[in-house]
Design an enzyme around this catalytic site. Structure first.
Site, PDB file in Angstrom:
ATOM      1  N   CYS A   1     -38.522 -23.794  39.533  1.00 20.87           N
ATOM      2  CA  CYS A   1     -37.955 -25.112  38.517  1.00 20.87           C
ATOM      3  C   CYS A   1     -36.809 -24.030  37.592  1.00 20.87           C
ATOM      4  O   CYS A   1     -36.244 -23.478  38.240  1.00 20.87           O
ATOM      5  CB  CYS A   1     -38.732 -25.609  38.430  1.00 20.87           C
ATOM      6  SG  CYS A   1     -37.701 -27.102  37.317  1.00 20.87           S
TER       7      CYS A   1
ATOM      8  N   HIS B   1     -41.377 -28.252  42.521  1.00 16.87           N
ATOM      9  CA  HIS B   1     -43.032 -27.966  42.015  1.00 16.87           C
ATOM     10  C   HIS B   1     -43.562 -27.656  43.268  1.00 16.87           C
ATOM     11  O   HIS B   1     -44.439 -28.474  43.566  1.00 16.87           O
ATOM     12  CB  HIS B   1     -43.698 -28.253  40.246  1.00 16.87           C
ATOM     13  CG  HIS B   1     -42.398 -28.471  39.370  1.00 16.87           C
ATOM     14  ND1 HIS B   1     -42.906 -27.380  38.584  1.00 16.87           N
ATOM     15  CD2 HIS B   1     -41.838 -28.790  38.688  1.00 16.87           C
ATOM     16  CE1 HIS B   1     -42.144 -27.818  37.713  1.00 16.87           C
ATOM     17  NE2 HIS B   1     -41.138 -28.463  37.335  1.00 16.87           N
TER      18      HIS B   1
ATOM     19  N   GLU C   1     -46.971 -26.362  42.844  1.00 16.56           N
ATOM     20  CA  GLU C   1     -48.483 -27.088  42.618  1.00 16.56           C
ATOM     21  C   GLU C   1     -48.611 -27.747  41.880  1.00 16.56           C
ATOM     22  O   GLU C   1     -49.771 -27.702  41.643  1.00 16.56           O
ATOM     23  CB  GLU C   1     -47.813 -25.895  41.150  1.00 16.56           C
ATOM     24  CG  GLU C   1     -47.217 -25.939  40.240  1.00 16.56           C
ATOM     25  CD  GLU C   1     -45.665 -25.907  40.088  1.00 16.56           C
ATOM     26  OE1 GLU C   1     -45.381 -25.599  41.083  1.00 16.56           O
ATOM     27  OE2 GLU C   1     -44.926 -26.282  38.991  1.00 16.56           O
TER      28      GLU C   1
ATOM     29  N   GLY D   1     -76.862 -24.035  26.136  1.00 15.92           N
ATOM     30  CA  GLY D   1     -77.297 -24.785  27.185  1.00 15.92           C
ATOM     31  C   GLY D   1     -76.308 -25.513  28.012  1.00 15.92           C
ATOM     32  O   GLY D   1     -76.984 -26.210  28.897  1.00 15.92           O
ATOM     33  N   GLY D   2     -74.795 -25.312  27.765  1.00 14.90           N
ATOM     34  CA  GLY D   2     -73.330 -25.506  28.374  1.00 14.90           C
ATOM     35  C   GLY D   2     -73.201 -24.259  29.357  1.00 14.90           C
ATOM     36  O   GLY D   2     -74.047 -23.759  29.941  1.00 14.90           O
TER      37      GLY D   2
ATOM     38  N   ASP E   1     -70.805 -22.559  30.709  1.00 13.90           N
ATOM     39  CA  ASP E   1     -70.909 -21.015  30.751  1.00 13.90           C
ATOM     40  C   ASP E   1     -71.983 -20.443  29.927  1.00 13.90           C
ATOM     41  O   ASP E   1     -72.183 -19.199  30.896  1.00 13.90           O
ATOM     42  CB  ASP E   1     -69.451 -21.176  29.515  1.00 13.90           C
ATOM     43  CG  ASP E   1     -68.269 -22.562  30.487  1.00 13.90           C
ATOM     44  OD1 ASP E   1     -68.625 -22.760  31.424  1.00 13.90           O
ATOM     45  OD2 ASP E   1     -67.214 -22.947  29.088  1.00 13.90           O
ATOM     46  N   SER E   2     -71.950 -20.579  29.236  1.00 14.84           N
ATOM     47  CA  SER E   2     -73.195 -19.890  28.576  1.00 14.84           C
ATOM     48  C   SER E   2     -74.489 -19.671  29.704  1.00 14.84           C
ATOM     49  O   SER E   2     -74.960 -18.614  29.525  1.00 14.84           O
ATOM     50  CB  SER E   2     -73.919 -20.053  27.009  1.00 14.84           C
ATOM     51  OG  SER E   2     -74.708 -21.180  27.270  1.00 14.84           O
ATOM     52  N   THR E   3     -74.900 -20.291  30.206  1.00 20.20           N
ATOM     53  CA  THR E   3     -75.962 -20.588  31.271  1.00 20.20           C
ATOM     54  C   THR E   3     -75.623 -19.904  32.437  1.00 20.20           C
ATOM     55  O   THR E   3     -76.511 -18.779  32.629  1.00 20.20           O
ATOM     56  CB  THR E   3     -76.422 -21.727  31.334  1.00 20.20           C
ATOM     57  OG1 THR E   3     -76.823 -22.493  30.494  1.00 20.20           O
ATOM     58  CG2 THR E   3     -78.035 -22.006  32.475  1.00 20.20           C
TER      59      THR E   3
END
Ligand code: XMP
Length: 604
Positions: free
Chosen positions: A80, A172, A174, A227-228, A230-232
């Site tokens: 584009c 596009h 994508e 506990g989420g 990402d951190s787990t």
């Protein structure tokens, strides 16, 4: 293992992150790059994609990017706006006109590896005002498009110049509406740039184990476990790379968690074999003390972020005598938003980037193994590492927790008269009744932070407020960055803001309401269809009844950077209304209808 990479230059188009995601799903690593990055940055890539943009190429808007890009001897694909910039740079011509919206049929004029697997005609998705009308020497017109039968074809919908290694498509690739767009992006990355498709989650894990070992050596690692997901996942990577005894996990109950959350988190971490050095501290009082009397959203974030670090430092001293590393579950959109582009840095301070953490980053003491990943990739990794389905499907929860969902007020706030008047008029034009709340919340408009009033719509059925109507109202109303539907009471009565800050009493009420909404989403089987559904408490009393107005904010999103309001069915709405309105403290219930932008997901 070193992966070949494609750089995606983000000109501010809505879909730049989708380009990177789609290339990654072809197992080639792709990274978002700022258009003004130094030449050295661009040199790292085996190929470059120039994204779309809200700017007009024909008017030389957004043309102050680093033009050294065009000196690279690697393939460049423009999409584009990027397509038009390539045409222009190499002696072609771009004009304002020839716009196409939505579906179009692309007709290929040549055989080319970029289009391998494409029929002569394919459905594509268009969204442009400008068009390429001439190309420079060496460029070939590779395809044309038409938006409907009998409509004239638009020329130069794709251009190629193999000698210069420059390619452009007006559509596009994508977005999913370009049916074979994924294939085109894979062809570009693999066949044209020659990237090896090695970016798999298995390889990623191996690389991260290796990197973590080399970086940390024999030092201990400290991690705040929220506990989420990402951190787990971060904890599991570090534990597997170094062995469980080197990793110290600290779960802080900051008093801003959801109902009974801390207990569940500790159990979960234990079940994952992470109990060896698992520490817990209840610091709720410390956090709440810091938040006493504070109503400014950014100040609340700073205080919560700083308190996290203070508690962390104090706790670390108890069981870590020598220097340690800090591991964080920061993911890709967080680093982009904070460090890279101009945007969210000013919108809100991410808790992983408060000054004390920045200092540790500068000292080289922070590891963030997920910093290249999108949420969907973190979930894939989590599945590989044995996380339960229940954990993987959990909605994201912000680091500052319910602190950003408990709106505060001095008690003397009023809606601006002009804003209120113009909002009511705009609503009337669309056949809706509307009034403005005397409270502001954070939003994002034209990539800038906004702090504006919220509008409330009523007098019609929720189903009648389709996305188009809400979008038009938000576009036309001045000084408003959100619209919500008045679910309860049916008609607005006199209302007033009461003085309120983040307190245990308010948090307990919010926890109750939040837990009810969570249950309803699960009972009705819509939990997985929703990206996230923040429940927000506003210190706003209607008709002198109750203490809080509860806002339900269901959104659909794939990365959290943009979002659409999720629309409830009537049955869900009735259930939510019945259950929430039976709580004594609930004065009113609103359902947020705002997309991001112009709202953000969290109200703050
Ligand atoms: P906004 O409100 O900016 O949120 O539209 C986008 C996504 O990010 C989450 N969020 C955060 N996550 N720390 C986090 O880990 C934070 O400080 C933070 N602030 C917002 C938000 O819940 C949504 O998913």
């Amino acid at each position: 293992m070193k992966h070949d990479a494609v750089g995606v230059v983000d000109f501010g188009g809505q879909y730049a992150h989708l380009i990177a995601t789609k290339i990654r799903s072809a197992k080639v690593y792709a990274e978002i790059v700022d258009p003004n990055a130094p030449f050295e940055v661009f040199k790292r890539f085996k190929g470059i994609v120039l994204s779309g943009s809200p700017a007009l190429s024909s008017k030389d808007e957004a043309s102050d990017y680093n033009h050294e890009i065009f000196e690279l001897d690697v393939p460049i694909l423009g999409i584009c706006f990027g397509h038009q910039e390539i045409a222009k740079h190499y002696g072609g011509k771009v004009v304002h006109g020839g716009r196409e919206w939505g579906y179009a049929i692309f007709r290929r004029l040549i055989e080319h590896p970029l289009f391998e697997g494409w029929q002569v005609e394919e459905q594509v998705f268009m969204s442009h005002y400008d068009s390429v009308v001439e190309v420079g020497e060496g460029f070939v017109e590779a395809g044309r498009s038409r938006v409907g039968e009998g409509v004239d074809e638009q020329r130069f919908s794709a251009i190629v110049n193999d000698k210069a290694k420059r390619y452009g498509v007006q559509f596009h690739p994508e977005v999913d509406d370009t049916v074979k767009g994924d294939l085109l992006l894979a062809n570009f990355a693999i066949k044209i740039c020659g990237c090896k498709p090695t970016w798999t989650m298995e390889n990623f894990l191996e690389t991260k184990f290796q990197e973590t070992k080399e970086f940390v050596k024999d030092k201990p690692v400290f991690l705040l476990a929220s506990g989420g997901v990402d951190s787990t996942v971060t904890a599991l990577i570090v534990a597997k790379a170094l062995g469980g005894d080197k990793l110290h996990l600290l779960h802080i109950d900051n008093g801003l968690m959801r109902k009974d959350e801390s207990k569940g988190i500790l159990k979960q971490l234990e079940a994952l074999g992470l109990s060896k050095n698992l520490h817990f501290v209840d610091a709720g009082e410390e956090f709440l003390r810091g938040l006493e009397g504070v109503f400014d959203p950014e100040q609340k974030r700073q205080i919560i972020g700083d308190t996290f670090v203070e508690v962390l430092k104090k706790e670390a001293q108890k069981f870590l005598s020598h220097e340690y590393f800090l591991a964080q579950g920061t993911i890709y959109p967080d680093t982009i938003e904070t460090g890279g582009t101009k945007r969210a840095h000013t919108i809100k301070t991410h808790h992983n980037r408060v000054p004390l953490i920045r200092k540790m980053i500068e000292e080289g003491r922070v590891i963030e193994p997920l910093r290249e990943l999108y949420k969907s990739e973190v979930r894939q990794l989590g599945a590989l590492l044995g996380l339960s389905r229940e954990m993987l499907r959990r909605h994201p929860f912000p680091g500052p927790g319910l602190g950003v969902r408990c709106l505060c007020a001095r008690g003397d706030e009023k809606a601006d008269d002009e804003v209120a008047l113009s909002f009511a008029e705009v609503c009337k034009k669309y056949g809706v009744q509307g009034f403005v709340l005397p409270l502001k919340s954070v939003g994002v408009k034209a990539d800038m932070r906004s702090y504006e009033f919220a509008g409330v719509l009523w007098g019609v059925r929720y189903e009648e407020l389709d996305e188009g109507v809400v979008g038009a109202i938000l576009k036309e109303a001045e000084g408003i960055n959100r619209c919500a539907y008045l679910l309860y009471p049916e008609k607005p009565s006199e209302h007033a803001v009461r003085q309120a800050y983040v307190t245990k009493e308010r948090l307990d009420m919010l926890r109750e309401a939040d837990s009810i909404v969570d249950q309803v989403l699960r009972i009705h089987g819509i939990y997985d269809a929703i990206w996230q559904c923040p429940v927000v408490a506003l210190p706003l009393v209607f008709g002198g009844m109750g203490l809080e107005t509860v806002v339900i904010r269901p959104v659909q999103s794939s990365r959290g950077m943009t979002a659409r309001a999720y629309r409830f069915s009537e049955a869900v709405l009735l259930d939510l209304k019945a259950r929430l309105s039976s709580l004594d403290f609930v004065s009113a219930i609103l359902v947020d209808l705002t997309s991001k932008p112009p709202g953000t997901i969290e109200w703050e």
